[in-house]
Design a protein around this motif. Structure first.
Motif, PDB file in Angstrom:
ATOM      1  N   ARG A   1       0.835  -1.201   0.000  1.00  0.00           N
ATOM      2  CA  ARG A   1       0.000   0.000   0.000  1.00  0.00           C
ATOM      3  C   ARG A   1       0.870   1.252   0.000  1.00  0.00           C
ATOM      4  O   ARG A   1       0.545   2.246  -0.659  1.00  0.00           O
ATOM      5  CB  ARG A   1      -0.913   0.019   1.233  1.00  0.00           C
TER       6      ARG A   1
ATOM      7  N   GLY B   1       0.990   4.082  -2.930  1.00  0.00           N
ATOM      8  CA  GLY B   1       0.595   5.443  -2.619  1.00  0.00           C
ATOM      9  C   GLY B   1       1.691   6.461  -2.803  1.00  0.00           C
ATOM     10  O   GLY B   1       1.474   7.647  -2.561  1.00  0.00           O
TER      11      GLY B   1
ATOM     12  N   LYS C   1      -0.693  13.516  -2.564  1.00  0.00           N
ATOM     13  CA  LYS C   1      -1.446  12.307  -2.896  1.00  0.00           C
ATOM     14  C   LYS C   1      -2.943  12.584  -2.941  1.00  0.00           C
ATOM     15  O   LYS C   1      -3.733  11.691  -3.215  1.00  0.00           O
ATOM     16  CB  LYS C   1      -1.140  11.233  -1.846  1.00  0.00           C
ATOM     17  N   GLY C   2      -3.331  13.786  -2.654  1.00  0.00           N
ATOM     18  CA  GLY C   2      -4.750  14.095  -2.594  1.00  0.00           C
ATOM     19  C   GLY C   2      -4.933  15.394  -1.838  1.00  0.00           C
ATOM     20  O   GLY C   2      -4.353  16.413  -2.193  1.00  0.00           O
TER      21      GLY C   2
ATOM     22  N   THR D   1      -1.196   5.138   5.080  1.00  0.00           N
ATOM     23  CA  THR D   1      -1.471   4.556   3.765  1.00  0.00           C
ATOM     24  C   THR D   1      -2.951   4.644   3.403  1.00  0.00           C
ATOM     25  O   THR D   1      -3.362   4.130   2.367  1.00  0.00           O
ATOM     26  CB  THR D   1      -1.020   3.085   3.708  1.00  0.00           C
ATOM     27  N   ASP D   2      -3.737   5.278   4.255  1.00  0.00           N
ATOM     28  CA  ASP D   2      -5.150   5.463   3.933  1.00  0.00           C
ATOM     29  C   ASP D   2      -5.287   6.415   2.743  1.00  0.00           C
ATOM     30  O   ASP D   2      -4.466   7.328   2.550  1.00  0.00           O
ATOM     31  CB  ASP D   2      -5.884   6.035   5.151  1.00  0.00           C
ATOM     32  N   SER D   3      -6.326   6.206   1.944  1.00  0.00           N
ATOM     33  CA  SER D   3      -6.513   7.030   0.750  1.00  0.00           C
ATOM     34  C   SER D   3      -6.727   8.501   1.086  1.00  0.00           C
ATOM     35  O   SER D   3      -6.497   9.372   0.238  1.00  0.00           O
ATOM     36  CB  SER D   3      -7.702   6.508  -0.058  1.00  0.00           C
ATOM     37  N   SER D   4      -7.141   8.805   2.306  1.00  0.00           N
ATOM     38  CA  SER D   4      -7.374  10.193   2.708  1.00  0.00           C
ATOM     39  C   SER D   4      -6.109  10.907   3.153  1.00  0.00           C
ATOM     40  O   SER D   4      -6.130  12.123   3.369  1.00  0.00           O
ATOM     41  CB  SER D   4      -8.407  10.237   3.848  1.00  0.00           C
TER      42      SER D   4
ATOM     43  N   GLY E   1       2.485  10.367   0.401  1.00  0.00           N
ATOM     44  CA  GLY E   1       2.951   9.000   0.314  1.00  0.00           C
ATOM     45  C   GLY E   1       3.917   8.689   1.447  1.00  0.00           C
ATOM     46  O   GLY E   1       4.701   9.541   1.867  1.00  0.00           O
TER      47      GLY E   1
END
Length: 299
Positions: free
Chosen positions: A19, A23, A39-40, A94-97, A101
């Motif tokens: 993950r 990321g 990353k977001g 490693t959470d998408s939120s 990275g």
């Protein structure tokens, strides 16, 4: 609104590091792009991960103590709860939120508040969150905070400060940061440590922290290091192990990680009394370059 996700068990390295790679940006050897980047969202998520009533494995505690140099006792080494909280920290980062990275983040400081000894027969519960995203001369910093409780009583807290390089504040602080890392005349060594080339693999096996920069020269070079480096938290643990006879039951300990320990290495350790505790340092035994500075203070 704050969200807490309670896990059924600790996440495993077999899932966490894939993950982390997914990321982050591609390896520098494969693509000439920065290793870290947005990353977001540019904000930290209002998210915590929790793990309840963790049963301690006395054999694992003994293995950790041996790798780090602690004497075997009924109470846990003061840094041991960090490795139990580490999978939760990795799951959070490693959470998408999460905005950055994991691979490429630099662990620059660590603070532990050791409220009381924790016995090997106790079952601590953990909560991990990230907070205080802030500007830094070299980029941006944030803290990952892990709290351990036993029967609702806070017994331990760790705060790891991470740096995401790039886009610094440019206020002249970067020069001051570099000056603080410049070699100076180190204090006289009270111990010389021969750090073996495999300490990254040994510590990684017992801690679950299998970041490629610590394991082998080839994998470290793929991530921009000249060769494998020792884990910062192994070095902190090893310095506290050297001071174990002097550590009180309740204390805080702060360290600042400086230049990495390239493996194998010869490291010089020194310490001095201070108000309520001791200061300590680790530096390259030949060149005098600083690896770590820190202190502990009784609560």
């Amino acid at each position: 609104m704050a969200t807490t996700r309670t896990l059924d068990g600790a996440p495993g390295a077999a899932t966490l590091y894939p993950r982390a790679v997914a990321g982050s940006y591609a390896l520098p050897l494969l693509r000439r792009v920065p290793l870290v980047g947005p990353k977001g969202s540019r904000e930290l998520p209002d998210l915590s991960f929790a793990l309840q009533d963790v049963a301690l494995d006395r054999g694992h505690v003994a293995d950790y103590a041996r790798v780090c140099g602690f004497d075997l006792r009924d109470a846990l080494p003061p840094t041991y709860l960090h490795i139990l909280a580490f999978p939760l920290a990795m799951r959070l980062m490693t959470d998408s939120s999460f905005p950055f990275g994991v691979l490429g983040l630099v662990h620059v400081e660590n603070r532990i508040e050791h409220v009381r000894p924790v016995g090997t027969g106790e079952t601590p519960s953990f909560t991990v969150r990230a907070e205080d995203l802030r500007d830094h001369p070299r980029g941006r910093q944030f803290d990952v905070v892990a709290v351990a409780e036993v029967d609702g009583e806070r017994v331990w807290e760790g705060r790891s400060t991470y740096l995401r390089r790039g886009g610094g504040s440019g206020d002249g602080g970067e020069r001051r940061e570099r000056e603080r890392d410049e070699p100076s005349a180190p204090p006289a060594a009270e111990a010389i440590w021969k750090v073996p080339a495999d300490i990254g693999r040994r510590y990684g096996a017992v801690s679950g922290d299998r970041n490629p920069i610590h394991l082998h020269n080839l994998s470290a070079k793929a991530f921009g290091m000249p060769r494998a480096i020792a884990h910062g938290m192994w070095l902190k643990a090893h310095t506290l192990a050297a001071l174990q006879p002097e550590l009180p039951d309740a204390f805080t300990t702060d360290v600042r990680f400086k230049l990495p320990v390239l493996l194998p290495a010869t490291v010089a350790f020194s310490s001095a009394p201070s108000a309520g505790g001791r200061t300590f340092e680790a530096h390259d035994a030949k060149k005098g370059k600083p690896h770590l500075s820190g202190s502990f203070t009784a609560l």
